[in-house]
Design a protein around this motif. Structure first.
Motif, PDB file in Angstrom:
ATOM      1  N   GLN A   1       0.838  -1.205   0.000  1.00  0.00           N
ATOM      2  CA  GLN A   1       0.000   0.000   0.000  1.00  0.00           C
ATOM      3  C   GLN A   1       0.872   1.254   0.000  1.00  0.00           C
ATOM      4  O   GLN A   1       0.615   2.215  -0.736  1.00  0.00           O
ATOM      5  CB  GLN A   1      -0.921  -0.018   1.214  1.00  0.00           C
ATOM      6  N   GLU A   2       1.921   1.223   0.810  1.00  0.00           N
ATOM      7  CA  GLU A   2       2.836   2.363   0.874  1.00  0.00           C
ATOM      8  C   GLU A   2       3.615   2.530  -0.428  1.00  0.00           C
ATOM      9  O   GLU A   2       3.992   3.651  -0.794  1.00  0.00           O
ATOM     10  CB  GLU A   2       3.804   2.183   2.045  1.00  0.00           C
ATOM     11  N   ALA A   3       3.814   1.415  -1.159  1.00  0.00           N
ATOM     12  CA  ALA A   3       4.565   1.478  -2.417  1.00  0.00           C
ATOM     13  C   ALA A   3       3.672   1.820  -3.605  1.00  0.00           C
ATOM     14  O   ALA A   3       4.162   1.895  -4.738  1.00  0.00           O
ATOM     15  CB  ALA A   3       5.261   0.139  -2.667  1.00  0.00           C
TER      16      ALA A   3
ATOM     17  N   VAL B   1       7.611  -4.325 -10.073  1.00  0.00           N
ATOM     18  CA  VAL B   1       8.964  -3.853  -9.766  1.00  0.00           C
ATOM     19  C   VAL B   1       8.942  -2.950  -8.534  1.00  0.00           C
ATOM     20  O   VAL B   1       9.828  -3.039  -7.667  1.00  0.00           O
ATOM     21  CB  VAL B   1       9.573  -3.120 -10.982  1.00  0.00           C
ATOM     22  N   ARG B   2       7.924  -2.086  -8.422  1.00  0.00           N
ATOM     23  CA  ARG B   2       7.812  -1.253  -7.210  1.00  0.00           C
ATOM     24  C   ARG B   2       7.669  -2.130  -5.974  1.00  0.00           C
ATOM     25  O   ARG B   2       8.260  -1.839  -4.911  1.00  0.00           O
ATOM     26  CB  ARG B   2       6.604  -0.315  -7.315  1.00  0.00           C
ATOM     27  N   ALA B   3       6.887  -3.208  -6.093  1.00  0.00           N
ATOM     28  CA  ALA B   3       6.720  -4.127  -4.965  1.00  0.00           C
ATOM     29  C   ALA B   3       8.054  -4.738  -4.555  1.00  0.00           C
ATOM     30  O   ALA B   3       8.377  -4.830  -3.362  1.00  0.00           O
ATOM     31  CB  ALA B   3       5.727  -5.225  -5.342  1.00  0.00           C
ATOM     32  N   ALA B   4       8.853  -5.171  -5.538  1.00  0.00           N
ATOM     33  CA  ALA B   4      10.145  -5.783  -5.235  1.00  0.00           C
ATOM     34  C   ALA B   4      11.113  -4.774  -4.631  1.00  0.00           C
ATOM     35  O   ALA B   4      11.824  -5.072  -3.653  1.00  0.00           O
ATOM     36  CB  ALA B   4      10.730  -6.398  -6.503  1.00  0.00           C
ATOM     37  N   GLN B   5      11.148  -3.588  -5.192  1.00  0.00           N
ATOM     38  CA  GLN B   5      12.077  -2.573  -4.690  1.00  0.00           C
ATOM     39  C   GLN B   5      11.696  -2.089  -3.304  1.00  0.00           C
ATOM     40  O   GLN B   5      12.558  -1.655  -2.530  1.00  0.00           O
ATOM     41  CB  GLN B   5      12.144  -1.413  -5.676  1.00  0.00           C
TER      42      GLN B   5
ATOM     43  N   ILE C   1      10.972  -3.802  -0.834  1.00  0.00           N
ATOM     44  CA  ILE C   1      11.558  -4.674   0.196  1.00  0.00           C
ATOM     45  C   ILE C   1      13.021  -4.977  -0.111  1.00  0.00           C
ATOM     46  O   ILE C   1      13.587  -5.935   0.430  1.00  0.00           O
ATOM     47  CB  ILE C   1      10.753  -5.988   0.341  1.00  0.00           C
ATOM     48  N   ASP C   2      13.653  -4.160  -0.977  1.00  0.00           N
ATOM     49  CA  ASP C   2      15.070  -4.338  -1.333  1.00  0.00           C
ATOM     50  C   ASP C   2      15.345  -5.758  -1.819  1.00  0.00           C
ATOM     51  O   ASP C   2      16.286  -6.434  -1.387  1.00  0.00           O
ATOM     52  CB  ASP C   2      15.973  -4.003  -0.135  1.00  0.00           C
ATOM     53  N   TYR C   3      14.525  -6.207  -2.741  1.00  0.00           N
ATOM     54  CA  TYR C   3      14.574  -7.584  -3.207  1.00  0.00           C
ATOM     55  C   TYR C   3      15.814  -7.839  -4.062  1.00  0.00           C
ATOM     56  O   TYR C   3      16.311  -6.954  -4.755  1.00  0.00           O
ATOM     57  CB  TYR C   3      13.323  -7.910  -4.023  1.00  0.00           C
ATOM     58  N   VAL C   4      16.297  -9.085  -4.033  1.00  0.00           N
ATOM     59  CA  VAL C   4      17.404  -9.539  -4.874  1.00  0.00           C
ATOM     60  C   VAL C   4      17.061 -10.934  -5.394  1.00  0.00           C
ATOM     61  O   VAL C   4      16.622 -11.794  -4.632  1.00  0.00           O
ATOM     62  CB  VAL C   4      18.733  -9.582  -4.106  1.00  0.00           C
ATOM     63  N   GLY C   5      17.279 -11.142  -6.686  1.00  0.00           N
ATOM     64  CA  GLY C   5      17.060 -12.465  -7.258  1.00  0.00           C
ATOM     65  C   GLY C   5      15.745 -12.576  -8.003  1.00  0.00           C
ATOM     66  O   GLY C   5      15.127 -11.576  -8.375  1.00  0.00           O
ATOM     67  N   ALA C   6      15.307 -13.827  -8.230  1.00  0.00           N
ATOM     68  CA  ALA C   6      14.061 -14.101  -8.941  1.00  0.00           C
ATOM     69  C   ALA C   6      12.902 -14.091  -7.957  1.00  0.00           C
ATOM     70  O   ALA C   6      12.965 -14.708  -6.892  1.00  0.00           O
ATOM     71  CB  ALA C   6      14.140 -15.452  -9.643  1.00  0.00           C
ATOM     72  N   GLY C   7      11.839 -13.410  -8.327  1.00  0.00           N
ATOM     73  CA  GLY C   7      10.646 -13.371  -7.496  1.00  0.00           C
ATOM     74  C   GLY C   7       9.407 -13.253  -8.365  1.00  0.00           C
ATOM     75  O   GLY C   7       9.495 -12.913  -9.546  1.00  0.00           O
ATOM     76  N   THR C   8       8.269 -13.528  -7.792  1.00  0.00           N
ATOM     77  CA  THR C   8       7.015 -13.456  -8.533  1.00  0.00           C
ATOM     78  C   THR C   8       6.003 -12.661  -7.741  1.00  0.00           C
ATOM     79  O   THR C   8       5.726 -12.975  -6.580  1.00  0.00           O
ATOM     80  CB  THR C   8       6.450 -14.862  -8.802  1.00  0.00           C
ATOM     81  N   VAL C   9       5.462 -11.625  -8.365  1.00  0.00           N
ATOM     82  CA  VAL C   9       4.413 -10.816  -7.745  1.00  0.00           C
ATOM     83  C   VAL C   9       3.093 -11.267  -8.352  1.00  0.00           C
ATOM     84  O   VAL C   9       2.891 -11.187  -9.573  1.00  0.00           O
ATOM     85  CB  VAL C   9       4.645  -9.314  -7.978  1.00  0.00           C
ATOM     86  N   GLU C  10       2.198 -11.769  -7.515  1.00  0.00           N
ATOM     87  CA  GLU C  10       0.948 -12.348  -7.973  1.00  0.00           C
ATOM     88  C   GLU C  10      -0.194 -11.351  -7.808  1.00  0.00           C
ATOM     89  O   GLU C  10      -0.350 -10.731  -6.754  1.00  0.00           O
ATOM     90  CB  GLU C  10       0.659 -13.643  -7.216  1.00  0.00           C
ATOM     91  N   PHE C  11      -0.999 -11.252  -8.875  1.00  0.00           N
ATOM     92  CA  PHE C  11      -2.119 -10.317  -8.880  1.00  0.00           C
ATOM     93  C   PHE C  11      -3.424 -11.061  -9.169  1.00  0.00           C
ATOM     94  O   PHE C  11      -3.440 -12.050  -9.907  1.00  0.00           O
ATOM     95  CB  PHE C  11      -1.935  -9.259  -9.979  1.00  0.00           C
TER      96      PHE C  11
END
Length: 658
Positions: free
Chosen positions: A129-131, A265-269, A271-281
């Protein structure tokens, strides 16, 4: 800024197809691999394919693949610098990731803080929500009183979805249609969440009635770079688990893809993400999208993204974990064609997706090519046990457009032929052939909505036809192997008369005695009890009426599996001639097929008489009685009522009376 750390050896803290996949990519990168294995996996393919293998415990995952201490010890003893977690097991466990870091090992995954941030669904939604990532209307607060949750549900508007805040896989999840159902549903969801995750905290969301499950593959490096690799549609699910996935998602415009990708990408950034991830909608009928969750690991369905981008995601995982910069920038990502993935499960779809165990006695699948790919951790002769997830393989196809790829998927599913365990390949074919799926854009309720139709057997594969084809196969086998001595022949040969065959086949729905008369010219069979005949053609083909079959038959003992363009058909054979030649081993009574023990009528030490009913088992929706072949006494009873047994499993041992 991170520096590149050379990785020359990787330990894979997983099993099955994902372990084999990581081994393959690491080998292409010139990196050695270490497999870990349990008792059940001593001869598994990932153990055979890896450069080294370390035993870590018993068959239950709690004694092996969930033992972080043993995995870390294995890495240290073999000199591995990094650990790849795969998916499942410890892949999203922040304590495991932290312990690896403390041990001086590289975790090929995101930072511990990122795993922790996404570990709680309610906390994750606050961050999103904040992102500025769109959220489904709902309540994610800390006040968990029944009254407050009920009031928030009224405010959101029914139907609502109750979800375990620390859950996944559909556990602790309930759809509530009205206020009158709320209290009972909440209590049930809490109990399940507590039992599954040790935490009964709940969140409430608006339930979207016809949602699609669309997810974005993101990748981030240690230098602040982040990008998205298009989307996947994973809407076809059973029990909240995906069955068929595709990329790209049908019906998405370039503008919508860009908006979803940038939100991911905003979601990953955030939380300072690194590597492969999946954002599900969740994606609704108005083409609005809402954040559902983020999986902080590689997804099972990642191959469809690889097929349309040409990028090896495991290769990228390893490079990013070592400190490399992402090999490409966002503008470099190009999409080519369409891809599908079908998950091959050892399960019986018609029996509420009950898992199937046993030995894979027969396995044929499409060869790897630019158009198809087979990711699996099993080969013919391997065992499928009850200890792990029933997914045994992934079939991935690609073509230039969705219609072409879908046709290729249907053909590939028909060409995937597995015997020894029951699989969902015919069920997957019916999904891929369903009009609603062919049109694209189905919701997560697809299987619920069309469940009955998806479970129906193919009308073209008539049971009598299938039995005739199997009978023809048995007779052909006899013709090919009989002795030249006419007195020793087992092919029904007679002097100046048609050959007579008496073959009793037991199929899924009925017993069918098939008395086959083979004409003297040797190419036509007649079913004595029906107005049906079958013509044998060269090269194994047969014709029944106006249907031509080119069957493939797997036969192990008395079990037969017929594969054809019309689907799979299972039966077993009782043949008087064969029974005379191949007598059962004295004193050993075995299961005639995979099934469930209904009743055991004797105990060790009991005296029995010939013909006495000893065990009743159910298989193929029929009951079978195992009887004593002679007078004697029961030496051992190996199963009890309710147990699942596999074809050939010893049920009872007897000692003959003197």
């Amino acid at each position: 800024m991170s520096t590149v750390t050379p990785i020359s050896k990787i330990l894979i803290a997983n099993r099955g197809e994902i372990a084999c996949r990581v081994i393959r990519t690491a080998r292409e990168m010139g990196i050695k691999t270490v497999a870990v294995y349990s008792d059940a996996d001593r001869n598994a393919q990932h153990v055979i394919q890896a450069d080294e293998a370390v035993y870590i415990g018993g068959s239950p995952s709690s004694e092996s693949y969930l033992r972080a201490d043993r995995i870390i010890a294995a890495a240290q003893s073999t000199g591995a610098q990094a650990v790849h977690p795969g998916y499942g097991f410890l892949s999203e466990n922040e304590d495991f990731a932290s312990a690896l870091t403390d041990a001086g090992l590289i975790f090929i995954g995101p930072p511990v803080a990122a795993i922790a941030a996404m570990g709680s669904k309610s906390a994750a939604k606050k961050i999103m929500q904040e992102a500025g990532v769109p959220l489904v209307p709902g309540y994610h607060g800390d006040d968990q009183s029944d009254d407050l949750l009920a009031a928030e549900s009224e405010k959101i508007g029914y139907p609502v979805l109750l979800k375990a805040a620390y859950g996944g896989g559909g556990k602790g999840m309930r759809v509530v249609e009205s206020a009158s159902e709320f209290s009972e549903a909440l209590a049930s969801a809490r109990r399940e969440a507590k039992a599954s995750f040790g935490n009964d905290k709940m969140l409430v969301e608006k339930f979207i009635t016809q949602p699609r499950h669309v997810e974005i593959q993101v990748f981030c490096d240690q230098h602040g770079n982040a990008l998205y690799l298009a989307e996947r549609d994973c809407s076809v699910q059973r029990r909240h688990q995906k069955v068929i996935e595709e990329a790209p998602a049908p019906g998405l415009t370039p503008g919508l893809r860009k908006a979803m990708g940038e939100a991911a990408v905003r979601a990953a950034q955030a939380i300072d993400y690194v590597g492969a991830g999946t954002v599900e909608f969740l994606f609704d009928e108005r083409q609005d999208f809402y954040f559902m969750e983020m999986n902080t690991r590689l997804q099972v369905e990642h191959p469809v993204t690889e097929m349309i981008t040409g990028i090896d995601l495991v290769d990228w995982q390893i490079r990013v974990a070592a400190g490399d910069v992402l090999p490409l920038e966002q503008d470099d990502i190009e999409l080519d064609g369409h891809a599908f993935e079908a998950r091959i499960y050892a399960e019986n779809a018609s029996e509420n997706f009950m898992p199937s165990t046993g030995n894979v006695t027969f396995l044929r699948h499409p060869e790897n090519s630019p158009y198809s790919r087979w990711d699996s951790g099993i080969i013919e002769g391997d065992d499928v046990t009850a200890f792990y997830d029933p997914m045994i393989a992934k079939l991935i196809v690609w073509d230039e457009d969705r219609d072409s790829a879908l046709r290729r998927l249907r053909h590939a599913l028909r060409d995937t032929r597995i015997a020894g365990v029951t699989t969902n390949t015919d069920y997957l074919y019916r999904i891929a052939d369903h009009q609603a799926f062919r049109e694209g854009g189905v919701s997560t309720r697809f299987i619920e909505q069309y469940g009955d139709a998806l479970l129906q057997q193919d009308a073209e594969l008539d049971e009598q036809d299938a039995l005739l084809v199997l009978a023809a196969h048995i007779i052909r086998e006899r013709q090919a192997t009989h002795s030249q001595d006419p007195w020793s022949m087992t092919n029904g040969w007679r002097v100046n008369a048609d050959a007579k065959h008496h073959v009793e086949l037991i199929a899924q729905y009925a017993e069918a005695p098939v008395r086959m008369d083979l004409t003297q010219n040797g190419n036509e069979l007649h079913w004595a009890d029906a107005n049906r005949s079958i013509t044998l053609l060269p090269h194994g083909a047969v014709v029944i009426g106006n249907k031509r079959f080119t069957p493939e038959v797997a036969m192990v003992g008395t079990a037969l599996t017929l594969f054809s363009d019309y689907g799979r058909f299972d039966a077993r054979i009782y043949d008087a001639v064969s029974e005379l030649i191949h007598e059962e081993e004295a004193g050993s009574l075995t299961a005639p097929m995979n099934g469930t023990i209904v009743a055991v009528n004797v105990n060790a030490g009991d005296t029995v008489t010939e013909g006495q009913a000893l065990v009743i088992m159910e298989a193929m929706k029929m009951e079978y009685t195992i009887r004593a072949p002679f007078d004697g006494s029961v030496e051992n009873v190996f199963f009890a009522a309710g147990d699942l047994v596999t074809d050939g499993a010893e049920l009872i041992s007897l000692t003959a009376a003197e």
